[in-house]
Design an enzyme around this catalytic site. Structure first.
Site, short mmCIF file in Angstrom:
data_model
loop_
_atom_site.label_atom_id
_atom_site.label_comp_id
_atom_site.label_asym_id
_atom_site.label_seq_id
_atom_site.Cartn_x
_atom_site.Cartn_y
_atom_site.Cartn_z
N ASP A 17 44.09 -21.40 -27.30
CA ASP A 17 44.49 -20.01 -27.12
C ASP A 17 45.76 -19.70 -27.92
O ASP A 17 46.58 -20.59 -28.15
CB ASP A 17 44.74 -19.75 -25.61
CG ASP A 17 44.80 -18.27 -25.29
OD1 ASP A 17 44.41 -17.45 -26.13
OD2 ASP A 17 45.25 -17.94 -24.18
N GLY A 18 45.89 -18.45 -28.32
CA GLY A 18 47.15 -17.98 -28.91
C GLY A 18 47.16 -17.85 -30.42
O GLY A 18 48.23 -17.65 -31.02
N ASN A 19 46.00 -17.91 -31.06
CA ASN A 19 45.95 -17.74 -32.53
C ASN A 19 46.49 -16.37 -32.93
O ASN A 19 47.28 -16.25 -33.87
CB ASN A 19 44.51 -17.83 -33.04
CG ASN A 19 43.93 -19.22 -32.94
OD1 ASN A 19 44.64 -20.17 -32.68
ND2 ASN A 19 42.63 -19.32 -33.14
N ARG A 30 46.03 -11.08 -37.33
CA ARG A 30 45.54 -12.04 -36.33
C ARG A 30 44.60 -13.08 -36.96
O ARG A 30 44.58 -14.24 -36.56
CB ARG A 30 44.77 -11.30 -35.23
CG ARG A 30 45.62 -10.41 -34.36
CD ARG A 30 44.75 -9.59 -33.40
NE ARG A 30 43.83 -10.45 -32.65
CZ ARG A 30 44.18 -11.14 -31.56
NH1 ARG A 30 45.41 -11.04 -31.09
NH2 ARG A 30 43.31 -11.88 -30.94
N HIS A 34 43.62 -17.38 -36.84
CA HIS A 34 42.34 -18.08 -36.65
C HIS A 34 42.11 -19.11 -37.77
O HIS A 34 41.61 -20.20 -37.50
CB HIS A 34 41.19 -17.07 -36.62
CG HIS A 34 41.24 -16.16 -35.42
ND1 HIS A 34 41.51 -16.62 -34.16
CD2 HIS A 34 41.06 -14.82 -35.29
CE1 HIS A 34 41.49 -15.61 -33.30
NE2 HIS A 34 41.23 -14.50 -33.97
N TRP A 66 33.08 -11.11 -27.66
CA TRP A 66 32.38 -10.06 -28.42
C TRP A 66 33.08 -8.72 -28.27
O TRP A 66 32.85 -7.81 -29.06
CB TRP A 66 30.93 -9.92 -27.94
CG TRP A 66 30.10 -11.15 -28.17
CD1 TRP A 66 29.70 -12.04 -27.23
CD2 TRP A 66 29.60 -11.63 -29.43
NE1 TRP A 66 28.96 -13.06 -27.81
CE2 TRP A 66 28.88 -12.82 -29.16
CE3 TRP A 66 29.67 -11.17 -30.75
CZ2 TRP A 66 28.26 -13.56 -30.15
CZ3 TRP A 66 29.05 -11.91 -31.74
CH2 TRP A 66 28.35 -13.09 -31.44
N LEU A 128 32.74 -40.39 -31.49
CA LEU A 128 33.30 -39.28 -30.71
C LEU A 128 32.19 -38.28 -30.45
O LEU A 128 31.43 -37.94 -31.35
CB LEU A 128 34.42 -38.58 -31.51
CG LEU A 128 35.01 -37.32 -30.88
CD1 LEU A 128 35.91 -37.66 -29.69
CD2 LEU A 128 35.82 -36.51 -31.90
N SER A 193 39.47 -19.10 -17.44
CA SER A 193 38.67 -18.19 -18.25
C SER A 193 37.20 -18.60 -18.41
O SER A 193 36.67 -18.64 -19.52
CB SER A 193 39.31 -18.03 -19.64
OG SER A 193 40.61 -17.53 -19.53
C1 FPP Z 1 42.29 -18.00 -29.32
O1 FPP Z 1 43.20 -17.21 -29.96
C2 FPP Z 1 41.25 -18.54 -30.13
C3 FPP Z 1 39.97 -18.07 -30.29
C4 FPP Z 1 39.43 -16.79 -29.88
C5 FPP Z 1 38.97 -18.87 -30.92
C6 FPP Z 1 39.22 -19.17 -32.32
C7 FPP Z 1 39.24 -20.62 -32.52
C8 FPP Z 1 39.33 -21.14 -33.70
C9 FPP Z 1 39.40 -20.25 -34.90
C10 FPP Z 1 39.22 -22.59 -33.89
C11 FPP Z 1 37.78 -22.91 -34.13
C12 FPP Z 1 37.57 -24.32 -34.32
C13 FPP Z 1 36.43 -24.87 -34.71
C14 FPP Z 1 36.37 -26.33 -34.83
C15 FPP Z 1 35.21 -24.12 -35.05
P1 FPP Z 1 43.32 -15.71 -29.50
O2 FPP Z 1 42.83 -14.84 -30.60
O3 FPP Z 1 42.66 -15.52 -28.19
O4 FPP Z 1 44.86 -15.55 -29.37
P2 FPP Z 1 45.62 -14.43 -28.55
O5 FPP Z 1 45.41 -14.75 -27.11
O6 FPP Z 1 47.01 -14.63 -29.01
O7 FPP Z 1 45.03 -13.12 -28.95
#
Ligand code: FPP
Length: 243
Positions: A17-19, A30, A34, A66, A128, A193
């Site tokens: 979480d937190g990207n 944002r 990701h 979505w 793994l 969640s």
């Molecule tokens: C949370 O950040 C992350 C996601 C919604 C999923 C995205 C995950 C990745 C891009 C990694 C994927 C990895 C693989 C191996 C396919 P957020 O957007 O919810 O952050 P926020 O809470 O700050 O908005």
């Protein structure tokens, strides 16, 4: 108990979480978060076996995601496609068995095909087990599992009186894969969640403040170390010698 000889968790699940916040804090779109998030996932997958992890489950996209703006969803789908295309050979060479959990039908057809090919290519690997949760929601998973069991009962294949916890575990998308010993969530949020609700009944929980793009192998090692030797009693009393 499903932990290594030094008591460190072997089956780990992560809510990445937190990207978005990581990027926004830096004045970046944002989607840059990701991109960085995928790089972090690659690093964690690479170091996991050396840290004694046998199964790693990563929450990449939820059934609720979505609802995000169409542009962000489309960038994420493109990132998943690119990740599979670019990493397939290396994952296979590293002995990673990739399994996708989630509702496939909702995903773009070409992505579903890539997922299927990667699973087929890596199915015999054992170093793994990597479960990638894409279009995943635990309540949907359980609903689908209940339907599967109900169909088997209706067909006379299962006696309702013989339904046990194992029957339910097997009917889930994670069927056959050990339950997590530890769930980690990044970015300071303390929620589950709708992630692996059945499977984490006895898991330890770790919430860390770092956003996913700042999560690295050293932090994972520190967290695993802090759970080493913890006694998970599954509701039983501590074992005591009676002489
Ligand atoms: C949370 O950040 C992350 C996601 C919604 C999923 C995205 C995950 C990745 C891009 C990694 C994927 C990895 C693989 C191996 C396919 P957020 O957007 O919810 O952050 P926020 O809470 O700050 O908005």
């Amino acid at each position: 108990m499903a932990s290594g000889t030094d008591g460190r968790p072997k089956n780990v699940a992560i809510i990445m979480d937190g990207n978005g916040r990581w990027a926004q804090k830096r004045g970046l779109p944002r989607t840059v978060g990701h991109h960085r998030g995928v790089d972090r996932a690659r690093e964690i997958i690479r170091v996991a076996p050396d840290l004694g992890i046998e199964t790693l489950t990563l929450f990449a996209f939820s059934t609720e995601n979505w609802r995000r703006p169409a542009y962000e969803v489309s960038v994420l789908m493109t990132l998943f496609r690119r990740y599979i295309r670019r990493e397939a050979a290396e994952l296979d060479m590293e002995g990673v068995q990739v399994r996708f959990i989630g509702r496939r039908e909702g995903l773009p057809r070409d992505l579903q095909n890539l997922m299927h090919e990667l699973e087929a290519r890596t199915k015999d690997n054992t170093r793994l087990i990597l479960q990638l949760a894409l279009n995943y929601g635990a309540r949907t998973e359980m609903t689908e599992g209940v339907k599967k069991i109900a169909r088997a009962v209706a067909a006379g294949e299962i006696d309702p009186e013989k339904i046990g916890e194992e029957t339910i575990s097997e009917a889930l998308w994670t069927g056959g894969v050990p339950d997590p010993d530890l769930v980690i969530r990044t970015s300071g949020e303390m929620r589950i969640s709708n992630f692996l609700l059945w499977q984490i009944a006895y898991a330890e929980l770790a919430f860390v403040d770092e956003c996913w793009p700042d999560f690295d192998g050293a932090l994972l090692e520190k967290i695993l170390g802090s759970f080493a030797g913890r006694e998970r009693r599954f509701g039983a009393l501590k074992a005591i010698g009676l002489g």
